[in-house]
Design a protein around this motif. Structure first.
Motif, PDB file in Angstrom:
ATOM      1  N   LEU A 167       1.226  -1.235   0.242  1.00 51.04           N
ATOM      2  CA  LEU A 167       0.312   0.285  -0.687  1.00 51.04           C
ATOM      3  C   LEU A 167       0.759   1.401  -0.153  1.00 51.04           C
ATOM      4  CD1 LEU A 167      -2.779   1.287  -0.071  1.00 51.04           C
ATOM      5  CD2 LEU A 167      -2.053   1.174   2.309  1.00 51.04           C
ATOM      6  N   VAL A 168       0.208   2.307  -0.911  1.00 47.76           N
ATOM      7  CA  VAL A 168       1.766   3.026  -1.196  1.00 47.76           C
ATOM      8  C   VAL A 168       1.168   4.446  -0.496  1.00 47.76           C
ATOM      9  CG1 VAL A 168       2.755   4.588  -2.460  1.00 47.76           C
ATOM     10  CG2 VAL A 168       2.346   1.959  -3.135  1.00 47.76           C
ATOM     11  N   ARG A 169       1.331   4.943   0.626  1.00 42.09           N
ATOM     12  CA  ARG A 169       0.675   6.651   0.558  1.00 42.09           C
ATOM     13  C   ARG A 169       1.916   7.628   0.203  1.00 42.09           C
ATOM     14  NH1 ARG A 169       0.000   6.620   6.083  1.00 42.09           N
ATOM     15  NH2 ARG A 169       1.846   4.536   6.084  1.00 42.09           N
ATOM     16  N   ILE A 170       1.212   8.609   0.497  1.00 44.14           N
ATOM     17  CA  ILE A 170       1.962   9.741  -0.423  1.00 44.14           C
ATOM     18  C   ILE A 170       1.730  11.128   0.670  1.00 44.14           C
ATOM     19  CG2 ILE A 170       2.812   9.645  -2.381  1.00 44.14           C
ATOM     20  CD1 ILE A 170       0.360  11.634  -3.226  1.00 44.14           C
ATOM     21  N   ASP A 171       2.570  12.344   2.102  1.00 43.85           N
ATOM     22  CA  ASP A 171       2.458  13.033   2.129  1.00 43.85           C
ATOM     23  C   ASP A 171       2.662  14.220   0.955  1.00 43.85           C
ATOM     24  OD1 ASP A 171       2.729  15.081   3.634  1.00 43.85           O
ATOM     25  OD2 ASP A 171       3.745  13.880   5.445  1.00 43.85           O
ATOM     26  N   ARG A 212       9.402   0.873  -4.280  1.00 44.17           N
ATOM     27  CA  ARG A 212      10.214   0.894  -3.322  1.00 44.17           C
ATOM     28  C   ARG A 212      11.354   1.941  -3.640  1.00 44.17           C
ATOM     29  NH1 ARG A 212       8.607  -3.812  -2.543  1.00 44.17           N
ATOM     30  NH2 ARG A 212      10.461  -4.817  -3.983  1.00 44.17           N
ATOM     31  N   ASP A 213      12.048   1.510  -4.672  1.00 43.84           N
ATOM     32  CA  ASP A 213      13.366   2.263  -5.393  1.00 43.84           C
ATOM     33  C   ASP A 213      12.230   3.993  -5.275  1.00 43.84           C
ATOM     34  OD1 ASP A 213      14.936   0.350  -5.808  1.00 43.84           O
ATOM     35  OD2 ASP A 213      14.607   0.907  -8.206  1.00 43.84           O
ATOM     36  N   ALA A 214      11.710   4.416  -5.943  1.00 43.89           N
ATOM     37  CA  ALA A 214      11.158   5.800  -5.818  1.00 43.89           C
ATOM     38  C   ALA A 214      11.288   6.926  -4.370  1.00 43.89           C
ATOM     39  CB  ALA A 214       9.495   5.892  -6.165  1.00 43.89           C
ATOM     40  N   ALA A 215      10.699   5.988  -3.540  1.00 42.35           N
ATOM     41  CA  ALA A 215      10.591   6.132  -1.624  1.00 42.35           C
ATOM     42  C   ALA A 215      11.686   6.107  -1.304  1.00 42.35           C
ATOM     43  CB  ALA A 215      10.144   4.748  -1.379  1.00 42.35           C
ATOM     44  N   ALA A 216      12.569   5.228  -1.738  1.00 41.18           N
ATOM     45  CA  ALA A 216      14.220   5.586  -1.314  1.00 41.18           C
ATOM     46  C   ALA A 216      14.604   6.665  -1.978  1.00 41.18           C
ATOM     47  CB  ALA A 216      15.497   4.892  -1.646  1.00 41.18           C
ATOM     48  N   VAL A 217      14.678   6.988  -2.268  1.00 38.62           N
ATOM     49  CA  VAL A 217      15.255   8.167  -3.232  1.00 38.62           C
ATOM     50  C   VAL A 217      14.044   9.623  -3.535  1.00 38.62           C
ATOM     51  CG1 VAL A 217      16.521   7.060  -5.649  1.00 38.62           C
ATOM     52  CG2 VAL A 217      14.325   7.984  -6.076  1.00 38.62           C
ATOM     53  N   CYS A 218      13.281   9.058  -2.575  1.00 39.81           N
ATOM     54  CA  CYS A 218      12.708  10.608  -2.462  1.00 39.81           C
ATOM     55  C   CYS A 218      13.876  11.337  -1.749  1.00 39.81           C
ATOM     56  CB  CYS A 218      11.108  10.664  -2.227  1.00 39.81           C
ATOM     57  SG  CYS A 218      10.659  11.891  -1.845  1.00 39.81           S
ATOM     58  N   PRO A 219      13.492  12.632  -1.617  1.00 42.81           N
ATOM     59  CA  PRO A 219      14.312  13.536  -1.790  1.00 42.81           C
ATOM     60  C   PRO A 219      14.056  14.131   0.218  1.00 42.81           C
ATOM     61  CG  PRO A 219      13.970  14.598  -2.928  1.00 42.81           C
ATOM     62  CD  PRO A 219      13.225  13.532  -3.488  1.00 42.81           C
ATOM     63  N   ALA A 220      12.675  14.419   0.437  1.00 44.50           N
ATOM     64  CA  ALA A 220      11.569  14.617   1.313  1.00 44.50           C
ATOM     65  C   ALA A 220      11.306  13.759   1.789  1.00 44.50           C
ATOM     66  CB  ALA A 220      10.461  15.767   0.232  1.00 44.50           C
ATOM     67  N   SER A 221      10.969  11.879   1.547  1.00 48.39           N
ATOM     68  CA  SER A 221      10.858  11.228   2.346  1.00 48.39           C
ATOM     69  C   SER A 221       8.659  11.505   2.563  1.00 48.39           C
ATOM     70  CB  SER A 221      10.979  11.297   4.090  1.00 48.39           C
ATOM     71  OG  SER A 221      12.234  10.650   3.811  1.00 48.39           O
ATOM     72  N   ALA A 222       8.596  11.615   1.429  1.00 50.05           N
ATOM     73  CA  ALA A 222       7.467  11.827   1.080  1.00 50.05           C
ATOM     74  C   ALA A 222       6.242  11.157   0.778  1.00 50.05           C
ATOM     75  CB  ALA A 222       7.005  13.116  -0.107  1.00 50.05           C
ATOM     76  N   ILE A 223       6.991   9.631   0.537  1.00 49.69           N
ATOM     77  CA  ILE A 223       6.603   8.564   0.052  1.00 49.69           C
ATOM     78  C   ILE A 223       6.471   7.272   1.030  1.00 49.69           C
ATOM     79  CG2 ILE A 223       6.299   5.933  -1.764  1.00 49.69           C
ATOM     80  CD1 ILE A 223       7.619   8.393  -3.241  1.00 49.69           C
ATOM     81  N   LEU A 224       4.986   6.602   1.638  1.00 57.55           N
ATOM     82  CA  LEU A 224       4.985   6.127   2.637  1.00 57.55           C
ATOM     83  C   LEU A 224       4.914   4.548   2.386  1.00 57.55           C
ATOM     84  CD1 LEU A 224       3.812   8.120   4.867  1.00 57.55           C
ATOM     85  CD2 LEU A 224       6.081   7.776   4.895  1.00 57.55           C
ATOM     86  N   LEU A 225       5.612   3.224   2.699  1.00 62.92           N
ATOM     87  CA  LEU A 225       4.914   2.139   1.944  1.00 62.92           C
ATOM     88  C   LEU A 225       4.753   0.563   3.198  1.00 62.92           C
ATOM     89  CD1 LEU A 225       8.624   1.163  -0.145  1.00 62.92           C
ATOM     90  CD2 LEU A 225       6.065   2.638  -0.926  1.00 62.92           C
ATOM     91  N   ASP A 226       3.328   0.569   3.113  1.00 64.28           N
ATOM     92  CA  ASP A 226       3.371  -0.174   3.453  1.00 64.28           C
ATOM     93  C   ASP A 226       3.549  -1.909   3.206  1.00 64.28           C
ATOM     94  OD1 ASP A 226       1.940  -1.895   5.681  1.00 64.28           O
ATOM     95  OD2 ASP A 226      -0.468  -1.359   5.818  1.00 64.28           O
ATOM     96  N   GLN A 227       4.739  -2.691   3.420  1.00 68.53           N
ATOM     97  CA  GLN A 227       5.174  -4.133   2.359  1.00 68.53           C
ATOM     98  C   GLN A 227       3.630  -5.732   2.713  1.00 68.53           C
ATOM     99  OE1 GLN A 227       7.135  -3.862   0.444  1.00 68.53           O
ATOM    100  NE2 GLN A 227       7.902  -1.218   1.290  1.00 68.53           N
ATOM    101  N   ALA A 228       3.042  -4.808   4.065  1.00 65.03           N
ATOM    102  CA  ALA A 228       1.887  -6.061   4.071  1.00 65.03           C
ATOM    103  C   ALA A 228       0.797  -6.535   2.709  1.00 65.03           C
ATOM    104  CB  ALA A 228       0.872  -5.611   5.589  1.00 65.03           C
TER     105      ALA A 228
END
Length: 65
Positions: A2-6, A49-65
């Motif tokens: 599940l992907v969430r963004i801030d 996962r790559d997108a979340a890792a390279v986001c300079p603002a840490s605006a991508i939140l991942l729920d791996q469930a």
């Protein structure tokens, strides 16, 4: 997954769109991230996962469930 963004954290760098264009886009007016698919298929998980890792603002939140 599940992907969430801030959107409040997003700085409009666009690295998420480059990493996973099927999951992320940007608003035309300010470049802020737009989530296209909150539950992407398994074949896109590595790119997300790559997108979340390279986001300079840490605006991508991942729920791996």
């Amino acid at each position: 997954m599940l992907v969430r963004i801030d959107q409040e954290k997003c700085c409009g760098a666009g690295s998420c769109v480059l990493a996973a264009p099927d999951v992320f886009d940007q608003r035309d007016e300010d470049g802020i991230v737009v989530l296209l698919d909150a539950q992407p298929p398994a074949e896109l998980h590595a790119a997300v996962r790559d997108a979340a890792a390279v986001c300079p603002a840490s605006a991508i939140l991942l729920d791996q469930a």
